[in-house]
Design a protein around this motif. Structure first.
Motif, PDB file in Angstrom:
ATOM      1  N   VAL A  23      58.870  51.729  31.584  1.00  0.00           N
ATOM      2  CA  VAL A  23      57.892  50.973  30.789  1.00  0.00           C
ATOM      3  C   VAL A  23      56.506  51.586  30.980  1.00  0.00           C
ATOM      4  N   LYS A  24      56.185  51.939  32.222  1.00  0.00           N
ATOM      5  CA  LYS A  24      54.874  52.536  32.498  1.00  0.00           C
ATOM      6  C   LYS A  24      54.726  53.846  31.721  1.00  0.00           C
ATOM      7  N   GLN A  25      55.788  54.631  31.755  1.00  0.00           N
ATOM      8  CA  GLN A  25      55.789  55.921  31.038  1.00  0.00           C
ATOM      9  C   GLN A  25      55.541  55.694  29.541  1.00  0.00           C
ATOM     10  N   ALA A  26      56.252  54.700  28.989  1.00  0.00           N
ATOM     11  CA  ALA A  26      56.100  54.413  27.557  1.00  0.00           C
ATOM     12  C   ALA A  26      54.669  53.981  27.238  1.00  0.00           C
ATOM     13  N   ILE A  27      54.090  53.140  28.116  1.00  0.00           N
ATOM     14  CA  ILE A  27      52.708  52.693  27.912  1.00  0.00           C
ATOM     15  C   ILE A  27      51.773  53.907  27.953  1.00  0.00           C
TER      16      ILE A  27
END
Ligand code: B1M
Length: 214
Positions: A23-27
């Protein structure tokens, strides 16, 4: 370009660290938070619900998956503040007056959240008037009640009566569940929906909910 299917997979296997990392990567890559929720986290939770329904997953696996989903949501929530996100509806949920059992209620709340509902969890031992007040205050679509004791089931009826007395019964759909609760009881007290488990509670909530924001 974020691979949202990998987020779904991380939720399905209940890997909280991986979910958070993806999720962090996507953000960081600039993916829209809503897209991460509705094309990553939610589809994963839907698969979990499906597996639970088919007895391929049991309560612990569902709780672990819900925790993974929550870890992802923790990163997304601050980004959504002040933004009107698409939800399937708002649910006010609680265990009824006199009843302290909350494991099943928590599971239902997590599954509803994971499926795209906004959930206000009132906790346990919730009085009829408090359900009414909170449902009104929050502009909820669904009032959801859980009971695990045959002796506290009448509190569900009391809440429906309180909604009627306040003249707001038609503003809400009422859903009930819990081990001793049956469809027959739901019919008897005039509830709009009953579900025997958390996965079917999601299906039922979708069926009774409005699909638009009020
Ligand atoms: Co109690 N307890 N308990 N208990 N307890 C039961 C429910 C009981 C069946 C045990 C027994 O005698 N065999 C019995 C009830 C008998 C009856 O009335 N028919 C009982 C009793 C008698 C009591 C006390 C009175 C015991 C005493 O003190 N003498 C006391 C009451 C306290 C109170 O509430 N005022 C009491 C206390 C407790 C603990 C505090 C020790 C603890 C609760 C801890 C907690 O919840 N934080 C406890 C527990 C753990 C149980 C059992 C063992 C497990 C309940 C549970 O969590 N199941 C239970 C016996 C049993 O079921 N084997 C028992 C797992 C959970 C995932 O399932 O909650 O059914 P469940 O939820 C399911 C579905 O029902 C459904 O989805 C969930 C997930 O699939 N569902 C909904 C639930 N809510 C829904 C809402 C929906 C839709 C679906 O829409 C809104």
């Amino acid at each position: 370009m974020a691979d949202l299917a990998r987020i779904s997979e991380a939720v399905i296997v209940g890997n909280a660290d991986r979910t958070q990392q993806l999720v962090k990567q996507a953000i960081d890559e600039g993916t829209d938070p809503e897209k991460i929720i509705y094309e990553g986290l939610v589809p994963g939770m839907n698969v979990v619900g499906d597996k639970f329904r088919k007895n391929e997953y049991y309560v612990p696996e569902v709780l672990i998956a819900a925790r993974a989903m929550q870890r992802g949501m923790d990163l997304l929530q601050p980004l959504l503040q002040g933004r009107k996100i698409r939800t399937l509806g708002k649910v006010v949920i609680g265990t009824v007056e006199g009843d302290l059992h909350d494991i099943g209620k928590n599971l239902v709340a997590m599954m509803l959240k994971g499926s795209g509902f906004e959930v206000i969890d009132l906790g346990v031992d919730i009085k009829a008037d408090d359900f009414v007040q909170k449902a009104e205050e929050e502009g909820a679509h669904i009032v959801a009640m859980s009971a695990l004791l045959t002796t506290t089931m009448p509190s569900m009826k009391k809440t429906i009566e309180a909604l009627k007395q306040a003249g707001v019964r038609s503003n809400f759909k009422v859903m009930i569940g819990g081990a001793p609760v049956t469809q027959g009881y739901a019919d008897e007290i005039g509830a709009d929906g009953f579900a025997p488990d958390a996965a079917s509670a999601v299906d039922k909530a979708k069926a009774v909910s409005y699909t638009h924001l009020r």
